[in-house]
Design a protein around this motif. Structure first.
Motif, PDB file in Angstrom:
ATOM      1  N   ALA A   1       0.843  -1.197   0.000  1.00 48.73           N
ATOM      2  CA  ALA A   1       0.000   0.000   0.000  1.00 48.73           C
ATOM      3  C   ALA A   1       0.879   1.247   0.000  1.00 48.73           C
ATOM      4  CB  ALA A   1      -0.911  -0.012   1.221  1.00 48.73           C
ATOM      5  N   PRO A   2       0.337   2.369  -0.466  1.00 45.97           N
ATOM      6  CA  PRO A   2       1.111   3.609  -0.493  1.00 45.97           C
ATOM      7  C   PRO A   2       1.609   4.046   0.886  1.00 45.97           C
ATOM      8  CG  PRO A   2      -0.836   3.829  -1.864  1.00 45.97           C
ATOM      9  CD  PRO A   2      -0.965   2.528  -1.129  1.00 45.97           C
ATOM     10  N   ASP A   3       0.823   3.820   1.939  1.00 49.14           N
ATOM     11  CA  ASP A   3       1.265   4.244   3.264  1.00 49.14           C
ATOM     12  C   ASP A   3       2.454   3.416   3.750  1.00 49.14           C
ATOM     13  OD1 ASP A   3      -0.590   2.087   3.472  1.00 49.14           O
ATOM     14  OD2 ASP A   3      -0.894   2.525   5.599  1.00 49.14           O
ATOM     15  N   VAL A   4       2.533   2.155   3.339  1.00 47.06           N
ATOM     16  CA  VAL A   4       3.690   1.321   3.679  1.00 47.06           C
ATOM     17  C   VAL A   4       4.926   1.861   2.954  1.00 47.06           C
ATOM     18  CG1 VAL A   4       4.699  -0.992   3.532  1.00 47.06           C
ATOM     19  CG2 VAL A   4       2.286  -0.723   4.145  1.00 47.06           C
ATOM     20  N   ALA A   5       4.768   2.200   1.689  1.00 47.98           N
ATOM     21  CA  ALA A   5       5.884   2.760   0.910  1.00 47.98           C
ATOM     22  C   ALA A   5       6.367   4.071   1.527  1.00 47.98           C
ATOM     23  CB  ALA A   5       5.465   2.980  -0.537  1.00 47.98           C
ATOM     24  N   GLU A   6       5.452   4.912   1.988  1.00 44.97           N
ATOM     25  CA  GLU A   6       5.827   6.179   2.615  1.00 44.97           C
ATOM     26  C   GLU A   6       6.653   5.945   3.879  1.00 44.97           C
ATOM     27  OE1 GLU A   6       2.237   8.421   3.230  1.00 44.97           O
ATOM     28  OE2 GLU A   6       1.836   8.538   1.073  1.00 44.97           O
ATOM     29  N   GLU A   7       6.280   4.949   4.671  1.00 39.78           N
ATOM     30  CA  GLU A   7       7.047   4.612   5.886  1.00 39.78           C
ATOM     31  C   GLU A   7       8.451   4.125   5.515  1.00 39.78           C
ATOM     32  OE1 GLU A   7       6.468   4.653   9.233  1.00 39.78           O
ATOM     33  OE2 GLU A   7       4.484   5.544   9.076  1.00 39.78           O
ATOM     34  N   LEU A   8       8.532   3.262   4.498  1.00 43.28           N
ATOM     35  CA  LEU A   8       9.830   2.723   4.096  1.00 43.28           C
ATOM     36  C   LEU A   8      10.734   3.798   3.495  1.00 43.28           C
ATOM     37  CD1 LEU A   8       8.951  -0.781   2.583  1.00 43.28           C
ATOM     38  CD2 LEU A   8       9.534  -0.170   4.941  1.00 43.28           C
ATOM     39  N   GLU A   9      10.146   4.777   2.805  1.00 42.04           N
ATOM     40  CA  GLU A   9      10.929   5.871   2.219  1.00 42.04           C
ATOM     41  C   GLU A   9      11.668   6.683   3.281  1.00 42.04           C
ATOM     42  OE1 GLU A   9       8.127   8.180  -0.011  1.00 42.04           O
ATOM     43  OE2 GLU A   9       8.335   6.926  -1.790  1.00 42.04           O
ATOM     44  N   GLN A  10      11.158   6.698   4.505  1.00 46.82           N
ATOM     45  CA  GLN A  10      11.774   7.476   5.580  1.00 46.82           C
ATOM     46  C   GLN A  10      12.950   6.761   6.234  1.00 46.82           C
ATOM     47  OE1 GLN A  10       8.820   8.884   8.372  1.00 46.82           O
ATOM     48  NE2 GLN A  10       7.348   9.195   6.728  1.00 46.82           N
ATOM     49  N   LEU A  11      13.080   5.455   6.001  1.00 44.69           N
ATOM     50  CA  LEU A  11      14.143   4.674   6.632  1.00 44.69           C
ATOM     51  C   LEU A  11      15.480   4.905   5.944  1.00 44.69           C
ATOM     52  CD1 LEU A  11      12.229   1.308   7.064  1.00 44.69           C
ATOM     53  CD2 LEU A  11      12.787   2.955   8.856  1.00 44.69           C
ATOM     54  N   ARG A  12      16.532   4.951   6.740  1.00 43.65           N
ATOM     55  CA  ARG A  12      17.886   5.128   6.230  1.00 43.65           C
ATOM     56  C   ARG A  12      18.741   3.931   6.614  1.00 43.65           C
ATOM     57  NH1 ARG A  12      15.699   7.572   3.121  1.00 43.65           N
ATOM     58  NH2 ARG A  12      15.146   9.744   3.250  1.00 43.65           N
ATOM     59  N   VAL A  13      19.840   3.741   5.894  1.00 42.18           N
ATOM     60  CA  VAL A  13      20.766   2.646   6.183  1.00 42.18           C
ATOM     61  C   VAL A  13      21.174   2.722   7.653  1.00 42.18           C
ATOM     62  CG1 VAL A  13      23.085   1.745   5.730  1.00 42.18           C
ATOM     63  CG2 VAL A  13      21.628   2.439   3.819  1.00 42.18           C
ATOM     64  N   GLY A  14      21.105   1.576   8.331  1.00 44.40           N
ATOM     65  CA  GLY A  14      21.482   1.499   9.731  1.00 44.40           C
ATOM     66  C   GLY A  14      20.312   1.568  10.686  1.00 44.40           C
ATOM     67  N   GLU A  15      19.146   2.001  10.221  1.00 43.13           N
ATOM     68  CA  GLU A  15      17.974   2.046  11.087  1.00 43.13           C
ATOM     69  C   GLU A  15      17.378   0.651  11.237  1.00 43.13           C
ATOM     70  OE1 GLU A  15      15.391   5.723  11.185  1.00 43.13           O
ATOM     71  OE2 GLU A  15      16.122   5.771   9.115  1.00 43.13           O
ATOM     72  N   THR A  16      16.823   0.400  12.407  1.00 43.72           N
ATOM     73  CA  THR A  16      16.191  -0.882  12.690  1.00 43.72           C
ATOM     74  C   THR A  16      14.679  -0.686  12.700  1.00 43.72           C
ATOM     75  OG1 THR A  16      18.076  -1.594  13.995  1.00 43.72           O
ATOM     76  CG2 THR A  16      16.019  -2.769  14.362  1.00 43.72           C
ATOM     77  N   VAL A  17      13.953  -1.664  12.140  1.00 45.13           N
ATOM     78  CA  VAL A  17      12.503  -1.577  12.033  1.00 45.13           C
ATOM     79  C   VAL A  17      11.909  -2.985  12.040  1.00 45.13           C
ATOM     80  CG1 VAL A  17      12.498  -1.597   9.494  1.00 45.13           C
ATOM     81  CG2 VAL A  17      10.646  -0.442  10.727  1.00 45.13           C
ATOM     82  N   THR A  18      10.649  -3.090  12.425  1.00 46.19           N
ATOM     83  CA  THR A  18       9.931  -4.355  12.339  1.00 46.19           C
ATOM     84  C   THR A  18       8.905  -4.245  11.220  1.00 46.19           C
ATOM     85  OG1 THR A  18      10.239  -4.797  14.690  1.00 46.19           O
ATOM     86  CG2 THR A  18       8.484  -6.013  13.582  1.00 46.19           C
ATOM     87  N   LEU A  19       8.966  -5.195  10.287  1.00 46.91           N
ATOM     88  CA  LEU A  19       8.067  -5.215   9.130  1.00 46.91           C
ATOM     89  C   LEU A  19       7.291  -6.520   9.083  1.00 46.91           C
ATOM     90  CD1 LEU A  19      10.517  -4.004   6.323  1.00 46.91           C
ATOM     91  CD2 LEU A  19       8.920  -2.612   7.633  1.00 46.91           C
ATOM     92  N   THR A  20       6.115  -6.466   8.502  1.00 44.64           N
ATOM     93  CA  THR A  20       5.391  -7.670   8.145  1.00 44.64           C
ATOM     94  C   THR A  20       5.625  -7.872   6.659  1.00 44.64           C
ATOM     95  OG1 THR A  20       3.722  -7.221   9.821  1.00 44.64           O
ATOM     96  CG2 THR A  20       3.147  -8.822   8.101  1.00 44.64           C
ATOM     97  N   LEU A  21       6.152  -9.045   6.306  1.00 45.09           N
ATOM     98  CA  LEU A  21       6.510  -9.354   4.927  1.00 45.09           C
ATOM     99  C   LEU A  21       5.740 -10.570   4.434  1.00 45.09           C
ATOM    100  CD1 LEU A  21      10.402  -9.052   5.258  1.00 45.09           C
ATOM    101  CD2 LEU A  21       8.800  -7.295   4.465  1.00 45.09           C
ATOM    102  N   THR A  22       5.365 -10.537   3.170  1.00 45.26           N
ATOM    103  CA  THR A  22       4.719 -11.661   2.510  1.00 45.26           C
ATOM    104  C   THR A  22       5.561 -12.037   1.298  1.00 45.26           C
ATOM    105  OG1 THR A  22       2.546 -10.868   3.189  1.00 45.26           O
ATOM    106  CG2 THR A  22       2.585 -12.452   1.388  1.00 45.26           C
ATOM    107  N   ALA A  23       5.750 -13.326   1.101  1.00 43.62           N
ATOM    108  CA  ALA A  23       6.536 -13.778  -0.048  1.00 43.62           C
ATOM    109  C   ALA A  23       5.921 -13.223  -1.330  1.00 43.62           C
ATOM    110  CB  ALA A  23       6.582 -15.296  -0.092  1.00 43.62           C
ATOM    111  N   ALA A  24       6.748 -12.569  -2.140  1.00 43.30           N
ATOM    112  CA  ALA A  24       6.278 -11.978  -3.395  1.00 43.30           C
ATOM    113  C   ALA A  24       6.241 -13.056  -4.479  1.00 43.30           C
ATOM    114  CB  ALA A  24       7.193 -10.839  -3.814  1.00 43.30           C
TER     115      ALA A  24
END
Length: 88
Positions: A41-64
């Protein structure tokens, strides 16, 4: 043929930031690499766009549904985001 999708909740460190094609790389706490190739979803992409190398985050992932080890980001735990980058 089995069409079920694998879903995982992964905490990891960004090793490659989200690029213009919607792809990024995450290294999990147990040293696995996840190639994120899509956002659900676009809101997920917006959250990921804010992340930088070295930052830690928890994501829910589904096999593409693609060739190789690709994952779709379906959710971001906003409370999990931390900056673990070293400051020189």
């Amino acid at each position: 043929m089995n069409n079920s999708q694998t879903t995982r909740r992964v905490t990891g460190t960004v090793t490659t930031e989200l690029n213009r094609y919607g792809a990024m790389t995450l290294r999990s706490e147990n040293d696995r690499t996840y190639q994120i190739v899509d956002c659900a979803a676009p809101d997920v992409a917006e959250e990921l766009e804010q992340l930088r190398v070295g930052e830690t985050v928890t994501l829910t992932l589904t096999a593409a549904p693609c060739r190789g080890n690709g994952w779709q980001a379906t959710g971001v735990d906003a409370n999990s985001r931390t900056d673990t980058r070293l400051v020189a």
